[in-house]
Structures are given as structure tokens and as C-alpha cells.
Design a protein around this motif. Structure first.
Motif, PDB file in Angstrom:
ATOM      1  N   GLU A 163      -7.087   5.414  -2.206  1.00 23.09           N
ATOM      2  CA  GLU A 163      -6.500   5.749  -3.489  1.00 23.09           C
ATOM      3  C   GLU A 163      -7.139   7.070  -3.898  1.00 23.09           C
ATOM      4  O   GLU A 163      -8.343   7.103  -4.170  1.00 23.09           O
TER       5      GLU A 163
ATOM      6  N   PRO B 207      -0.212  10.129  -2.703  1.00 12.55           N
ATOM      7  CA  PRO B 207       0.488   9.120  -1.894  1.00 12.55           C
ATOM      8  C   PRO B 207       1.998   9.330  -1.945  1.00 12.55           C
ATOM      9  O   PRO B 207       2.509  10.105  -2.771  1.00 12.55           O
TER      10      PRO B 207
ATOM     11  N   ALA C  78     -10.635   7.727  -5.529  1.00 16.27           N
ATOM     12  CA  ALA C  78     -11.422   6.489  -5.575  1.00 16.27           C
ATOM     13  C   ALA C  78     -12.777   6.648  -4.908  1.00 16.27           C
ATOM     14  O   ALA C  78     -13.691   5.865  -5.150  1.00 16.27           O
TER      15      ALA C  78
ATOM     16  N   GLU D 160       3.746   4.572  -4.526  1.00 15.85           N
ATOM     17  CA  GLU D 160       2.628   3.871  -3.890  1.00 15.85           C
ATOM     18  C   GLU D 160       1.299   4.357  -4.459  1.00 15.85           C
ATOM     19  O   GLU D 160       1.172   5.518  -4.877  1.00 15.85           O
ATOM     20  N   ASP D 161       0.319   3.443  -4.468  1.00 13.01           N
ATOM     21  CA  ASP D 161      -0.999   3.769  -5.019  1.00 13.01           C
ATOM     22  C   ASP D 161      -1.945   4.334  -3.969  1.00 13.01           C
ATOM     23  O   ASP D 161      -2.880   5.059  -4.311  1.00 13.01           O
ATOM     24  N   ARG D 162      -1.719   3.961  -2.713  1.00 13.06           N
ATOM     25  CA  ARG D 162      -2.626   4.384  -1.646  1.00 13.06           C
ATOM     26  C   ARG D 162      -1.913   5.241  -0.622  1.00 13.06           C
ATOM     27  O   ARG D 162      -0.705   5.100  -0.390  1.00 13.06           O
TER      28      ARG D 162
END
Length: 355
Positions: free
Chosen positions: A7, A52, A10, A56-58
């Protein structure tokens, strides 16, 4: 299948489960062997660059990959063939840059980059790709195939540098590489062993003893410590350079390159700096460029032809150099080690499987 994703912002990549992809028409399914880690990956992890896919988050990381065709899916590729994928893809259908085979020249918003911007990368046990973006590589080179992508970046940079000097006879006898990271070292090796440039120099900020300095000197190049000899002083201490290759992302180097260049020389800028305001003598630099026929150009990414040239270049690099350049290849059970940084780490990769 297992994949390494992040992410953005992160701070650390994680191992995730993803569905094994199914190739669409015109695509092949590739089983991943090795994926390299570079500075762009660290920028994505830190959130300084990349995003991303929509919704999508990742983002699955990785843009320096080599694999083996698992399912050719009716394409011209053969199952069992070793391939390296290029990086850029059309964001929403083809545009003029992709239609011309020049995706590397597309401006922001007219491309996606796998593992970087808007498209998942290759750090997964399998990936799919249109066949036209998969470049064959001999089996004997496959364990180092993750070096093809960074080599291709320099293939393009040199091509554009030569093109900018094509109006007159230009045969560079001296070259200066700014930056002793993995890309700078790969470029230095190309200058020394493939392009056969007579005299080469590499700028860094490392204390002896250091493995990158050993690599520089083993290639027959001269190490320049920027703390002792700043870029503008290199001509007085060593010599002016016909070709300067900037791979630091240090914004001042873009302007200092003008002072380091010999008359008729060209500087190629590849680093991507953060915003930074500082004072420069613009009039003096402008005068230097004009009166001495110097040039500066920027370049990013590469296309299939550069990847094909990079495969040939990889075959010419000394084995002793690549042995020392690649300081670690790690399996999925210890993939975190591939993302570590330190004085004894130069180039790393993640191994997803064997041939």
C-alpha cells in the motif's frame, strides 16, 4: 498464487495471495523466475511515487523481471521460452505513442507502468502480458535477466545522446557517471566494456573500503568522491567529459553537469528529484551551453528495441562484474531481505522459482 504487494506509503511490502491470472487473447502466461529491486521500488513503498490500479488499495511491486512462458495461448511465443517483460502499457486502449512502438515517449497520463503506476507489477508467481511486450532471452542469461530492464534504460539514454550529436562527428573518449548505485555501476560497466570509452569516472559519496568503489576500480574506472571533488571541479582535477550520465536525482547535478562537460559534450539526466529551489547562475550556464555547443537532455523508460539491445549487452558484461554487483537473491520465505538497504548491499532480487 503468492505476490509481493504494498500500500504506497505504508512503509513495507507484504506477501499476499492473488488469483492466478488468465491470459486474454494475444497474451501469454509467464511463470516468474526472478524480479529485481531498485530505487523506484523503494520510492513506491515510501509513497513518493506510483499508485495502484484504479479501485485497488495495493500495488503488486516489481518492474525488473524474467520468467518462462507457461502458456503461449496461441501467440508466436513458445512454451518454455525465457522472456523479459517491458514495463509500459496502454492505460485505456492504444494511443499514438504505443501505435508507433514508442511507449517510452508517452507523456504522463498516456501510459501505465507495471509495478509503478496504475498496473500491477511482476512480483508474483505468474503474470500475463501481451506477447509484443515479452522479449526473448537465452536460458543461460535468465538468472541475470532482471538486469535487462535497467540496462535498457541506459541503452535508450546512450541512443538519445548519440542522436543529439548526430549533426557532426562525435566520438566520446571520456565519460562521467554521477552516482554509484546499481544503475550507475551498470552504466559504467557498459561504458568500459561494451562502448569501449577510453577514460571513465564515477562520482559517489562513499568512504573506503566500499564494494562499489572496488567495482569501479576493478572496471578500470576512476572513483571521484564528491565531498573532495564536487562536479564543477572535476575538469580541473581530472578532465572534462564528453558524456555525462546523471543517475542521482540530486537536482543541483543537472546544472553542475554543464560545467563538467567538454566542448561539444552531452549530459543525460535520469534522476527524478523532489521539488527543490536553489540559486543558479543561469546566465553563465546559458552562455556555456551556447558557446561550447553543449547539450542537456532528459530521458525516462525504454521500449522493446532497447530491451533487445540490453539482452545483447548483458551477454557482454564480465561475469566478475555481475557476480559482485548482485549482492543477494532471496526466496519468498525471506523476501524482506531483498528490500533491505545498507553499505554492503548493491543489487538484490527475489527468486520466485527455478527454470
Amino acid at each position: 498464487m503468492k505476490a509481493i504487494a504494498v500500500e504506497p506509503g505504508a512503509g513495507e511490502p507484504v506477501l499476499v495471495e492473488k488469483p492466478r491470472p488468465e491470459p486474454s487473447s494475444g497474451e501469454a502466461l509467464v511463470r516468474t523466475l526472478y524480479v529485481g529491486v531498485d530505487g523506484t521500488d523503494h520510492e513506491v513503498i515510501a509513497g513518493h511515487h506510483g499508485q495502484p490500479p484504479d479501485g485497488e488499495d495495493r500495488l503488486v511491486l516489481g518492474h525488473e523481471a524474467v520468467g518462462i512462458v507457461e502458456d503461449s495461448n496461441g501467440t508466436d511465443l513458445e512454451e518454455g521460452e525465457f522472456v523479459v517483460p517491458t514495463v509500459r502499457r496502454e492505460p485505456n486502449g492504444a494511443n499514438e505513442y504505443f501505435e508507433r512502438g514508442e511507449p517510452d515517449m508517452a507523456p504522463d497520463g498516456q501510459y501505465a507502468e507495471r509495478g509503478i503506476v496504475g498496473a500491477h507489477g511482476f512480483m508474483a508467481e505468474y503474470f500475463t502480458s501481451p506477447a509484443e511486450y515479452l522479449v526473448p532471452i537465452p536460458e543461460r542469461l535468465a538468472p541475470l535477466g532482471f538486469l535487462v530492464e535497467p540496462i535498457s534504460i541506459t541503452e535508450k539514454a546512450v541512443e538519445h545522446a548519440v542522436a543529439s550529436r548526430s549533426a557532426f562527428e562525435w566520438e566520446p573518449e571520456s565519460a562521467l557517471v554521477l552516482g554509484n548505485g546499481s544503475l550507475g555501476l551498470i552504466t559504467l560497466a557498459m561504458f568500459e566494456t561494451v562502448l569501449d570509452i577510453d577514460r571513465t569516472y564515477c562520482l559517489g559519496r562513499r568512504d573506503r573500503p566500499h564494494p562499489t568503489i572496488d567495482l569501479i576500480e576493478d572496471l578500470g574506472s576512476t572513483y571521484v568522491d564528491s565531498r573532495e571533488t564536487p562536479v564543477p571541479e572535476i575538469p580541473a582535477v581530472h578532465e572534462s567529459a564528453d558524456l555525462v550520465y546523471e543517475a542521482t536525482g540530486y537536482a543541483k547535478h543537472a546544472f553542475e553537469t554543464v560545467d563538467a562537460l567538454a566542448p561539444n559534450g552531452v549530459g543525460v539526466l535520469l534522476g527524478v528529484p523532489e521539488p527543490w529551489e536553489f540559486d543558479v547562475d543561469g546566465g553563465r550556464l546559458h552562455r556555456e551551453l551556447v558557446l561550447h555547443n553543449k547539450a542537456l537532455l532528459g530521458t525516462v523508460n525504454s521500449h522493446r528495441g532497447h530491451f533487445e539491445s540490453a539482452v545483447d549487452t548483458l551477454s557482454q558484461l564480465p561475469e566478475s562484474f555481475t557476480d559482485d554487483l548482485v549482492t543477494g537473491v532471496y526466496g519468498l520465505e525471506e523476501f524482506e531481505a531483498a528490500f533491505e538497504t545498507g553499505d554492503d548491499i548493491i543489487k538484490t532480487a527475489v527468486e520466485f522459482g527455478s527454470a
